[in-house]
Design a protein around this motif. Structure first.
Motif, PDB file in Angstrom:
ATOM      1  N   THR A 282     -45.619-136.206  -2.254  1.00 53.15           N
ATOM      2  CA  THR A 282     -45.072-136.739  -3.487  1.00 53.15           C
ATOM      3  C   THR A 282     -43.710-136.109  -3.748  1.00 53.15           C
ATOM      4  O   THR A 282     -43.210-135.296  -2.958  1.00 53.15           O
ATOM      5  N   ARG A 283     -43.096-136.451  -4.841  1.00 50.68           N
ATOM      6  CA  ARG A 283     -41.828-135.855  -5.224  1.00 50.68           C
ATOM      7  C   ARG A 283     -42.005-134.342  -5.418  1.00 50.68           C
ATOM      8  O   ARG A 283     -43.024-133.897  -5.975  1.00 50.68           O
ATOM      9  N   PRO A 284     -41.053-133.551  -4.989  1.00 55.40           N
ATOM     10  CA  PRO A 284     -41.184-132.094  -5.165  1.00 55.40           C
ATOM     11  C   PRO A 284     -41.459-131.682  -6.607  1.00 55.40           C
ATOM     12  O   PRO A 284     -42.191-130.715  -6.857  1.00 55.40           O
ATOM     13  N   GLU A 285     -40.931-132.444  -7.551  1.00 56.46           N
ATOM     14  CA  GLU A 285     -41.116-132.100  -8.958  1.00 56.46           C
ATOM     15  C   GLU A 285     -42.584-132.190  -9.392  1.00 56.46           C
ATOM     16  O   GLU A 285     -42.980-131.614 -10.409  1.00 56.46           O
ATOM     17  N   HIS A 286     -43.402-132.942  -8.638  1.00 53.33           N
ATOM     18  CA  HIS A 286     -44.800-133.131  -9.030  1.00 53.33           C
ATOM     19  C   HIS A 286     -45.748-132.138  -8.372  1.00 53.33           C
ATOM     20  O   HIS A 286     -46.940-132.133  -8.683  1.00 53.33           O
ATOM     21  N   VAL A 287     -45.237-131.335  -7.464  1.00 49.91           N
ATOM     22  CA  VAL A 287     -46.106-130.392  -6.746  1.00 49.91           C
ATOM     23  C   VAL A 287     -46.743-129.368  -7.685  1.00 49.91           C
ATOM     24  O   VAL A 287     -47.961-129.103  -7.580  1.00 49.91           O
ATOM     25  N   PRO A 288     -46.011-128.772  -8.632  1.00 48.15           N
ATOM     26  CA  PRO A 288     -46.677-127.819  -9.539  1.00 48.15           C
ATOM     27  C   PRO A 288     -47.855-128.436 -10.297  1.00 48.15           C
ATOM     28  O   PRO A 288     -48.901-127.801 -10.447  1.00 48.15           O
ATOM     29  N   ALA A 289     -47.689-129.668 -10.773  1.00 52.28           N
ATOM     30  CA  ALA A 289     -48.792-130.342 -11.479  1.00 52.28           C
ATOM     31  C   ALA A 289     -49.973-130.568 -10.544  1.00 52.28           C
ATOM     32  O   ALA A 289     -51.136-130.401 -10.933  1.00 52.28           O
ATOM     33  N   ALA A 290     -49.669-130.939  -9.284  1.00 52.81           N
ATOM     34  CA  ALA A 290     -50.744-131.174  -8.313  1.00 52.81           C
ATOM     35  C   ALA A 290     -51.509-129.889  -8.032  1.00 52.81           C
ATOM     36  O   ALA A 290     -52.749-129.877  -7.963  1.00 52.81           O
ATOM     37  N   LEU A 291     -50.788-128.771  -7.866  1.00 51.85           N
ATOM     38  CA  LEU A 291     -51.449-127.496  -7.581  1.00 51.85           C
ATOM     39  C   LEU A 291     -52.282-127.032  -8.773  1.00 51.85           C
ATOM     40  O   LEU A 291     -53.333-126.403  -8.604  1.00 51.85           O
ATOM     41  N   THR A 292     -51.825-127.363  -9.960  1.00 48.03           N
ATOM     42  CA  THR A 292     -52.569-126.964 -11.157  1.00 48.03           C
ATOM     43  C   THR A 292     -53.828-127.804 -11.324  1.00 48.03           C
ATOM     44  O   THR A 292     -54.911-127.280 -11.596  1.00 48.03           O
ATOM     45  N   ARG A 293     -53.691-129.108 -11.123  1.00 48.54           N
ATOM     46  CA  ARG A 293     -54.822-130.002 -11.369  1.00 48.54           C
ATOM     47  C   ARG A 293     -55.784-130.059 -10.191  1.00 48.54           C
ATOM     48  O   ARG A 293     -57.001-130.127 -10.377  1.00 48.54           O
ATOM     49  N   ILE A 294     -55.248-130.064  -8.978  1.00 48.09           N
ATOM     50  CA  ILE A 294     -56.090-130.249  -7.791  1.00 48.09           C
ATOM     51  C   ILE A 294     -55.713-129.179  -6.767  1.00 48.09           C
ATOM     52  O   ILE A 294     -55.072-129.476  -5.738  1.00 48.09           O
ATOM     53  N   PRO A 295     -56.077-127.932  -6.984  1.00 52.11           N
ATOM     54  CA  PRO A 295     -55.668-126.886  -6.039  1.00 52.11           C
ATOM     55  C   PRO A 295     -56.279-127.062  -4.649  1.00 52.11           C
ATOM     56  O   PRO A 295     -55.760-126.525  -3.675  1.00 52.11           O
TER      57      PRO A 295
END
Length: 499
Positions: A282-295
């Protein structure tokens, strides 16, 4: 034998096939009038069960065999002490054969038969015995006015065989159609009772085969198969020594600026539906949200398709399109996916780019269009898709040599070899954003666990729809993520990890 909605047979037919089964019953020695009597008895039993305190009936009758069922039903109600009258919308002089005999029986029993004048008062339980399954074009007068009067009455309505105005082949309302509370259908199930506009018109469905057997149906082709828990494909049980490498590695691609939630929903759905490993591009900007929600998911921020290449060599299934967008970023990623020799699920903007002709669909794909996307893929209008959903699904599967899930009320799963499955479950609370993203991730997870495209699509659609039914009981405000734990539970009930 009668059936409730939970006990319906699998096979779904078109109007022509049902007429052929009817003709075979008669040729085998069952008089047509006896079949008409069986149909009337089945309707009477279902009607009395539905409204046990009712004692008044108004039958609106046309001039075909459907009207004959109505006249016999009126005679039965009259004998039971009900206040009954028939409003003859079609010219009673045009009744022929068994329908004419039924009309004569009603008159002999003392049933009041009046001509339809367009302003007749409707009373009690309304019986729709107007048009039946033979209708092909839009409803014309005087039937249109009669149908509108039924729908405006606010009274309980029983439809005989099929709500008048609803196509038995497509489920499309032909100009207008009766909105029934109860439909009692006969001989064999019609496709049109389960898709398209049917959900708004059929009400509670009761089926009676009128003693048609499997031998009667013989070699008559089935138009579609209805999905239910007993006939669903199942992923294999998991051995006690199983490990993640045996259950596939799904890569989900999407989530352009402003659409990051869609790809996260798909990713969580794939993870919770049993994929061994899950990666997200995904877009690099969405990686923190992904790691938080779906580690548990391996999140990769990509700014160009080149960054995908190494990952494409390590995964077993792709899910492409949720939140992808149609700008340069999404175009580059879908082009890279199209060149990967992997089973894939394409959804959302991947389908819009496919319709545009920007990219070609690879082999071993499942595509999951809603009616608007299906229309763009076929180069027709959304109204044309909805007018014949089964034909649209099959046309898409042949055009793209792919398994197609045509979403909507009465979702259809089509295979290029002509197989067609139908899922009529669902809930109006599912009319909310993000549910398609959940379905795409679920389908990818089932592919990763070794199911073929058609089986994975059938099971995914059924799980998704039934999870929606379960969560929809809590009412409006359903969020797409609400389905994910319900899907997980249903999948385990249907196909436990251990035997």
């Amino acid at each position: 034998m009668p059936h409730t909605k939970d006990e319906l047979p699998d096979a779904l037919y078109g109007a022509a096939q049902v007429r052929e089964i009817d003709a075979r019953l008669i040729a085998a020695g069952t008089p047509g009038f006896e079949l008409m009597q069986r149909a009337a008895h089945a309707t009477w039993r279902a009607l009395v069960r539905q409204w046990p305190t009712a004692d008044e009936m108004t039958v609106l009758a046309g001039h075909g065999n459907n009207a004959g069922d109505g006249y016999l039903l009126a005679a039965m109600a009259h004998r039971a002490g009900w206040r009954v009258r028939v409003l003859a919308v079609g010219d009673a002089q045009r009744l022929q054969g068994d329908a004419a005999l039924a009309h004569a029986e009603a008159l002999a029993e003392g049933v009041s038969v009046l001509g339809w004048a367009g302003q007749n008062e409707l009373r009690g339980v309304i019986v729709d015995a107007l048009l039946g399954t033979g209708l092909t074009g839009d409803v014309r007068e005087p039937y249109r006015t009669a149908i509108e009067a039924i729908n405006a009455s606010g009274l309980p309505v029983t439809a005989v065989d099929i709500p008048s105005g609803l196509s038995a082949d497509t489920g499309h309302a032909l100009g207008t159609a009766v909105c029934a509370d109860l439909t009692v259908t006969f001989i064999a199930l019609k496709v049109g009772l389960f898709t398209g506009d049917a959900a708004d018109h059929v009400g509670e469905l009761v089926f009676n085969d009128l003693q048609a057997t499997a031998e009667t149906c013989g070699d008559i082709p089935v138009n579609a198969r209805r999905l239910h828990a007993a006939n669903l494909p199942r992923p294999a049980p998991r051995r006690p020594g199983s490990h993640k490498g045996r259950f596939g590695h799904v890569l989900l691609i999407g989530g352009d600026h402003g659409f990051g939630g869609a790809i996260l929903l798909s990713t969580e759905s794939a993870l919770r539906s049993g994929a061994g490993m899950v990666s997200l591009a995904t877009r690099p900007e969405h990686v923190p949200a992904a790691l938080t929600r779906i580690p548990e998911a391996m999140a990769l921020g990509v700014s160009s398709a080149n960054q995908l290449m190494g990952l494409l060599e390590k995964v077993s299934v792709l899910v492409v399109g949720p939140g992808l967008g149609q700008a340069g970023w999404g175009r580059a990623l879908v082009s890279a996916a199209a060149n990967a020799p992997l089973p894939q699920v394409w959804d959302a903007d991947a389908l819009n780019l496919l319709a545009e002709g920007f990219v070609s669909l690879p082999r071993d794909c499942v595509i999951t269009p809603h009616p608007g996307e299906a229309a763009r893929l076929l180069g027709i209008s959304t109204a044309q898709v909805q007018a014949d959903r089964p034909a649209a699904a099959l046309a898409l599967s042949k055009k793209y040599t792919a398994v197609v899930v045509l979403k909507g009320a009465g979702s259809l799963i089509a295979h290029p070899d002509g197989r067609l499955a139908l899922c009529h479950q669902g809930h109006p609370a599912m009319a909310t954003a993000g549910l398609g993203d959940v379905l795409a991730g679920l389908t990818g997870a089932l592919l990763a666990q070794g199911m073929d495209g058609f089986d994975a699509a059938c099971l995914a659609v059924w799980l998704h729809a039934n999870a929606g039914m379960h969560q929809g009981k809590f009412g409006r405000g359903l969020a797409a993520s609400d389905l994910i734990p319900a899907i997980r539970q249903l999948l385990e009930e249907h196909a436990p990890c251990l035997k």
